[in-house]
Design a protein around this motif. Structure first.
Motif, mmCIF file in Angstrom:
data_model
loop_
_atom_site.group_PDB
_atom_site.id
_atom_site.type_symbol
_atom_site.label_atom_id
_atom_site.label_comp_id
_atom_site.label_asym_id
_atom_site.label_seq_id
_atom_site.Cartn_x
_atom_site.Cartn_y
_atom_site.Cartn_z
ATOM 1 N N LEU B 33 4.928 1.597 -2.947
ATOM 2 C CA LEU B 33 5.114 3.055 -3.009
ATOM 3 C C LEU B 33 6.600 3.455 -3.020
ATOM 4 N N ALA B 34 7.394 2.740 -2.219
ATOM 5 C CA ALA B 34 8.820 3.106 -2.130
ATOM 6 C C ALA B 34 9.664 2.372 -3.170
ATOM 7 N N GLN B 35 9.013 1.496 -3.939
ATOM 8 C CA GLN B 35 9.690 0.718 -4.982
ATOM 9 C C GLN B 35 10.856 -0.098 -4.413
ATOM 10 N N ILE B 36 10.516 -0.914 -3.432
ATOM 11 C CA ILE B 36 11.502 -1.792 -2.809
ATOM 12 C C ILE B 36 10.970 -3.218 -2.908
ATOM 13 N N PRO B 37 11.819 -4.201 -3.244
ATOM 14 C CA PRO B 37 11.339 -5.595 -3.251
ATOM 15 C C PRO B 37 10.800 -5.976 -1.860
ATOM 16 N N GLY B 38 9.638 -6.654 -1.837
ATOM 17 C CA GLY B 38 8.950 -6.955 -0.586
ATOM 18 C C GLY B 38 9.797 -7.674 0.450
ATOM 19 N N ASN B 39 10.539 -8.707 0.018
ATOM 20 C CA ASN B 39 11.349 -9.481 0.973
ATOM 21 C C ASN B 39 12.476 -8.647 1.559
ATOM 22 N N TYR B 40 13.063 -7.840 0.695
ATOM 23 C CA TYR B 40 14.151 -6.954 1.118
ATOM 24 C C TYR B 40 13.609 -5.963 2.152
ATOM 25 N N LEU B 41 12.432 -5.409 1.862
ATOM 26 C CA LEU B 41 11.829 -4.434 2.768
ATOM 27 C C LEU B 41 11.553 -5.040 4.138
ATOM 28 N N SER B 42 11.047 -6.287 4.152
ATOM 29 C CA SER B 42 10.681 -6.871 5.449
ATOM 30 C C SER B 42 11.912 -7.026 6.342
ATOM 31 N N LYS B 43 13.069 -7.338 5.744
ATOM 32 C CA LYS B 43 14.292 -7.456 6.541
ATOM 33 C C LYS B 43 14.731 -6.100 7.077
ATOM 34 N N MET B 48 14.810 -1.932 11.648
ATOM 35 C CA MET B 48 14.370 -0.612 12.116
ATOM 36 C C MET B 48 13.425 -0.724 13.314
ATOM 37 N N ALA B 49 12.633 -1.806 13.347
ATOM 38 C CA ALA B 49 11.746 -2.018 14.496
ATOM 39 C C ALA B 49 12.588 -2.320 15.740
ATOM 40 N N ALA B 51 15.478 -1.282 16.330
ATOM 41 C CA ALA B 51 16.156 -0.049 16.734
ATOM 42 C C ALA B 51 15.182 0.989 17.295
ATOM 43 N N GLY B 52 13.907 0.663 17.265
ATOM 44 C CA GLY B 52 12.898 1.568 17.838
ATOM 45 C C GLY B 52 12.501 2.720 16.941
ATOM 46 N N LEU B 53 12.771 2.595 15.645
ATOM 47 C CA LEU B 53 12.379 3.670 14.724
ATOM 48 C C LEU B 53 10.945 3.507 14.241
ATOM 49 N N VAL B 54 10.520 2.257 14.114
ATOM 50 C CA VAL B 54 9.147 1.995 13.677
ATOM 51 C C VAL B 54 8.470 1.011 14.624
ATOM 52 N N GLU B 55 7.138 1.020 14.579
ATOM 53 C CA GLU B 55 6.364 0.041 15.350
ATOM 54 C C GLU B 55 5.678 -0.877 14.362
ATOM 55 N N ALA B 56 5.758 -2.170 14.638
ATOM 56 C CA ALA B 56 5.089 -3.140 13.769
ATOM 57 C C ALA B 56 3.946 -3.777 14.537
ATOM 58 N N THR B 57 2.797 -3.848 13.908
ATOM 59 C CA THR B 57 1.640 -4.494 14.538
ATOM 60 C C THR B 57 1.188 -5.647 13.653
ATOM 61 N N ARG B 58 0.998 -6.800 14.265
ATOM 62 C CA ARG B 58 0.549 -7.960 13.490
ATOM 63 C C ARG B 58 -0.969 -7.985 13.383
ATOM 64 N N GLY B 59 -1.455 -8.900 12.582
ATOM 65 C CA GLY B 59 -2.895 -9.103 12.507
ATOM 66 C C GLY B 59 -3.508 -8.485 11.267
ATOM 67 N N SER B 60 -4.816 -8.689 11.170
ATOM 68 C CA SER B 60 -5.509 -8.248 9.955
ATOM 69 C C SER B 60 -5.490 -6.719 9.803
ATOM 70 N N ASN B 61 -5.453 -6.030 10.925
ATOM 71 C CA ASN B 61 -5.392 -4.564 10.834
ATOM 72 C C ASN B 61 -3.977 -4.045 11.128
ATOM 73 N N GLY B 62 -3.025 -4.954 10.956
ATOM 74 C CA GLY B 62 -1.643 -4.592 11.294
ATOM 75 C C GLY B 62 -0.955 -3.774 10.232
ATOM 76 N N GLY B 63 0.305 -3.510 10.510
ATOM 77 C CA GLY B 63 1.116 -2.736 9.571
ATOM 78 C C GLY B 63 2.237 -2.028 10.306
ATOM 79 N N ARG B 65 4.136 1.796 11.444
ATOM 80 C CA ARG B 65 4.058 3.246 11.574
ATOM 81 C C ARG B 65 5.321 3.743 12.282
ATOM 82 N N LEU B 66 5.574 5.026 12.168
ATOM 83 C CA LEU B 66 6.753 5.592 12.818
ATOM 84 C C LEU B 66 6.539 5.582 14.319
ATOM 85 N N SER B 67 7.572 5.292 15.066
ATOM 86 C CA SER B 67 7.408 5.289 16.523
ATOM 87 C C SER B 67 7.595 6.708 17.097
ATOM 88 N N ARG B 68 8.136 7.617 16.295
ATOM 89 C CA ARG B 68 8.309 9.017 16.700
ATOM 90 C C ARG B 68 7.901 9.907 15.541
#
Lengths: 150, 146
Positions: B33-43, B48-49, B51-63, B65-68
């Motif tokens: 959606l944001a048109q960013i290369p996947g590997n670049y985005l993960s870094k 950002m995680a 720095a507390g801007l986003v929350e990352a959840t692992r697992g099959s239902n992971g992903g 979301r914004l922390s605020r």
């Protein structure tokens, strides 16, 4: 703001203006004084040479020297060589669209002001100004010093 | 003016801001959606995680979301993570670790006003205010067959 490459190019040109005088400066000297990795520097100097800003001379007494007068090299000239000019008309997030007054994005007006100020800075700042020694403020002697106690 | 990394980070956050608060978005979907290369985005997301801007959840239902809420995330928090030149005592020429009025480099005085303008914009703008920026490239219109 500036990309690392543009920043290195500016630093190399400043060092050429400072060290060059009437002679040339070796790549090794430039690399040390400007703090740029030698291989990276040689690519940057190659581009600056193609643009006609500097001249490279081979041989034992060779090196690099400015062709343009440092007072005539504006930061805009350097930035245009290395950084895409897309930010000048592009959208804040570089979304592949040109932002215009008539068709503006949500960040347009605030971003426009920043961009204008930045462009003016690049247009008005020359390598000569950046190579000039920093004026040292005159030492102010406190008035009480030197007075004899009455 | 902003580095590519900072632009990508903002685009990624805008994708998250466009989703309902509790919903987790897959990195793969964000990259598309944001048109960013996947590997670049993960870094970028790791930074950002941390720095507390986003929350990352692992697992099959992971992903991610914004922390605020988006109206509580100022752009300076994001850009400051990736672009050193918005830091308070940063040097425009990158020749010294700190640059200030008392100990300036040759560009400092002219650069000061530019930085002040930029920091003012980034501090005064929250993520929700730029949520109208279209980060998806418009697809070329299909040709009508006559």
């Amino acid at each position: 703001m500036l990309s690392a490459t543009a920043e290195h190019a500016v630093r190399a040109l400043i060092q050429l203006a400072v060290l060059g005088g009437n002679g040339s400066v070796t790549g090794k000297q430039l690399s040390c004084t400007a703090g740029i990795p030698p291989n990276y520097l040689s690519k940057i100097l190659c581009l600056l040479g193609h643009a006609g800003m500097i001249h490279a001379t081979r041989g034992s007494h060779g090196g690099y020297q400015l062709v343009w007068d440092a007072a005539h090299i504006r930061l805009t000239d350097v930035v245009n060589l290395f950084d895409h000019a897309r930010w000048r008309k592009g959208c804040f997030l570089d979304c592949g669209r040109d932002c215009k007054e008539a068709d503006q994005c949500a960040a347009h007006s605030g971003w426009q002001e920043c961009r204008d100020v930045f462009e003016r800075f690049l247009d008005r700042t020359t390598i000569a100004a950046l190579a000039a020694p920093i004026p040292v403020p005159p030492l102010v002697t406190p008035q009480w010093k030197g007075r004899r106690a009455s | 003016m902003l580095s590519t990394t900072a632009q990508y980070a903002l685009r990624a956050l805008l994708v998250l801001a466009s989703e309902p608060a509790e919903r987790l978005v897959l990195g793969k979907d964000m990259a598309r959606l944001a048109q960013i290369p996947g590997n670049y985005l993960s870094k970028i997301m790791i930074t950002m995680a941390a720095a507390g801007l986003v929350e990352a959840t692992r697992g099959s239902n992971g992903g991610y979301r914004l922390s605020r809420p988006a109206d509580q995330i100022h752009l300076i928090e994001v850009v400051g993570l990736f672009d050193r030149q918005v830091a308070p005592k940063s040097c425009f020429l990158g020749v010294r670790t700190e640059c200030s009025d008392c100990d300036p480099c040759t560009a400092h005085m002219a650069w000061k006003s530019v930085k002040a303008e930029l920091v003012h914009f980034l501090e005064g703008t929250t993520l929700d205010k730029i949520s109208g920026v279209p980060f998806k490239r418009a697809r070329p219109a299909k040709r009508k067959t006559v």
